[in-house]
Write an enzyme that holds these catalytic residues in place. Structure first.
Site, PDB file in Angstrom:
ATOM      1  N   LEU A   8     -50.753 -45.135 -24.729  1.00 47.40           N
ATOM      2  CA  LEU A   8     -50.000 -45.186 -23.470  1.00 47.40           C
ATOM      3  C   LEU A   8     -48.796 -46.104 -23.666  1.00 47.40           C
ATOM      4  CD1 LEU A   8     -52.769 -45.737 -20.738  1.00 47.40           C
ATOM      5  CD2 LEU A   8     -51.347 -43.695 -20.995  1.00 47.40           C
ATOM      6  N   HIS A   9     -47.623 -45.615 -23.317  1.00 44.50           N
ATOM      7  CA  HIS A   9     -46.459 -46.498 -23.454  1.00 44.50           C
ATOM      8  C   HIS A   9     -45.329 -46.189 -22.474  1.00 44.50           C
ATOM      9  CE1 HIS A   9     -44.806 -43.011 -25.554  1.00 44.50           C
ATOM     10  NE2 HIS A   9     -43.626 -43.558 -25.396  1.00 44.50           N
ATOM     11  N   ARG A  10     -45.355 -45.034 -21.810  1.00 42.17           N
ATOM     12  CA  ARG A  10     -44.220 -44.659 -20.960  1.00 42.17           C
ATOM     13  C   ARG A  10     -44.085 -45.621 -19.787  1.00 42.17           C
ATOM     14  NH1 ARG A  10     -41.290 -40.550 -22.268  1.00 42.17           N
ATOM     15  NH2 ARG A  10     -42.120 -39.148 -23.843  1.00 42.17           N
TER      16      ARG A  10
END
Length: 385
Positions: free
Chosen positions: A220-222
């Protein structure tokens, strides 16, 4: 330069890398340019948009990508600052070395910045991975894609639906060339060297026996998912529910870790169902994904890689610029609703998930097609000064 000019007067094709996904796309292109007969002279420019030296060095080694000829060392900043700094520092490179064309990949700020400089200097712009659209202009990457395609002279596409997107935006059909997905070239070449998950966990001091009956992978990074506690919290809750049925290996992005700390949520990952790792190298992520029962992610590239690997992918986003991974591949687009995330994971556990198929031209030979086409294109489209 990365490919010897061998006494020729031809200016190089300047190839741009700026962020992690760019490396996987440019590495096979550089190799294909060197192997082409005659070789296509290149100059490799790293903008330094992603500037972790250890991660950069590791990726270049993993992908057997030569060290960049030029490092602009731009570093972080707002979108405006980063784009402006790349433009300021890239133009003198053209002044010093010349360019027969500038080749950019993907949709990061470096892609648009270098394309703008080249276009205003009347140097052909070559865009690899053109025509992908999420139809969500709140995403900075979507703006970069649209604008880069508008000023590109040759647009190489990964899927045929991209040509429909380009046509709607008024881009002449003859500028777009379907070549396939160059990221899959890197995947196929690197898979034999991938680090198995149990080896990786043991190296990290985690008990590899926890995954002996299967595991999932999470990335997860957005910003839209991790910058707001009211969004990130429910996503973590959903992952907790999944982890009670399948251990989840989480490669924790620095942005996500920082936000979890800021929101007081980091301790929620300290449970038996989660195995938390720092950001991983390319070969490590390949090993994790290839052995997983499912991958839960908000990454664009991972949607493609899981389709190529035949591993079910649950994409925690409301849209995707890679629809072929849903239509033909193993990807399911579920949004950010916790119940939908859990239901999708349970469906994979119950049925094995979408089988999918590998899309057309995702065959590991995309870079060869780019080299063959671009060589001929440059011969018939000399730069107009």
């Amino acid at each position: 330069m990365s490919t010897s000019l061998a006494g020729e007067a031809a200016a190089p094709v300047i190839c741009i890398v700026g962020a992690r996904p760019n490396y996987m796309k440019v590495a096979p292109i550089i190799r294909a340019f060197a192997a082409h007969n005659p070789p296509i002279p290149t100059l490799l420019v790293h903008t330094g948009q992603h500037y972790d030296p250890a991660m950069k060095d590791r990726l270049f080694a993993d992908l057997e990508l030569p060290e960049p000829d030029i490092n602009l060392a731009v570093g972080s900043g707002s979108h405006a600052v980063q784009t402006a700094e790349v433009m300021k520092r890239f133009e003198p490179v053209i002044d010093q070395f010349g360019a027969s064309a500038v080749l950019v990949v993907g949709d990061v700020n470096s892609t648009l910045a270098c394309a703008l400089v080249a276009s205003k200097r009347h140097i052909p712009v070559i865009h690899v991975e053109s025509g992908l659209r999420s139809n969500d202009r709140r995403m900075p990457e979507e703006i970069n894609r649209i604008l880069t395609d508008q000023i590109s002279d040759v647009l190489y596409t990964t899927e045929r639906s991209a040509h429909d997107n380009l046509a709607r935006e008024g881009i002449a059909a003859e500028r777009a060339v379907f070549v396939g997905n160059v990221m899959i070239d890197s995947l196929r070449a690197s898979l034999p060297k991938a680090v198995p998950a149990d080896v990786l966990l043991a190296q990290a001091g985690l008990d590899a026996r926890r995954i002996e009956h299967g595991y999932g992978v999470v990335t997860l990074h957005r910003p839209s998912n991790v910058d707001h506690p009211e969004v990130l919290g429910p996503i973590i809750d959903a992952l907790h529910a999944v982890s009670r049925k399948l251990p989840l290996v989480i490669a924790l992005h620095p942005r996500t870790r920082g936000n979890l700390e800021r929101f007081g949520m980091l301790a929620t990952l300290d449970t038996p169902g989660f195995l938390v790792l720092p950001p991983q190298g390319y070969l490590e992520m390949l090993g994790l994904m290839s052995g997983a029962r499912m991958v839960l992610t908000d990454s664009g590239g991972i949607q493609e890689e899981t389709t190529a690997l035949g591993v079910p992918c649950i994409t925690i986003r409301e849209n995707t610029e890679r629809p072929i991974t849903v239509e033909q591949g193993t990807n399911s687009l579920v949004g950010i609703d916790p119940q939908a995330i859990v239901a999708a994971a349970e469906q994979v556990l119950a049925t094995g998930g979408k089988a999918g198929r590998v899309p057309e031209y995702w065959d590991g030979r995309c870079a060869e097609r780019i080299a063959a086409h671009l060589h001929d294109w440059l011969l018939t489209h000399p730069r107009q000064v």
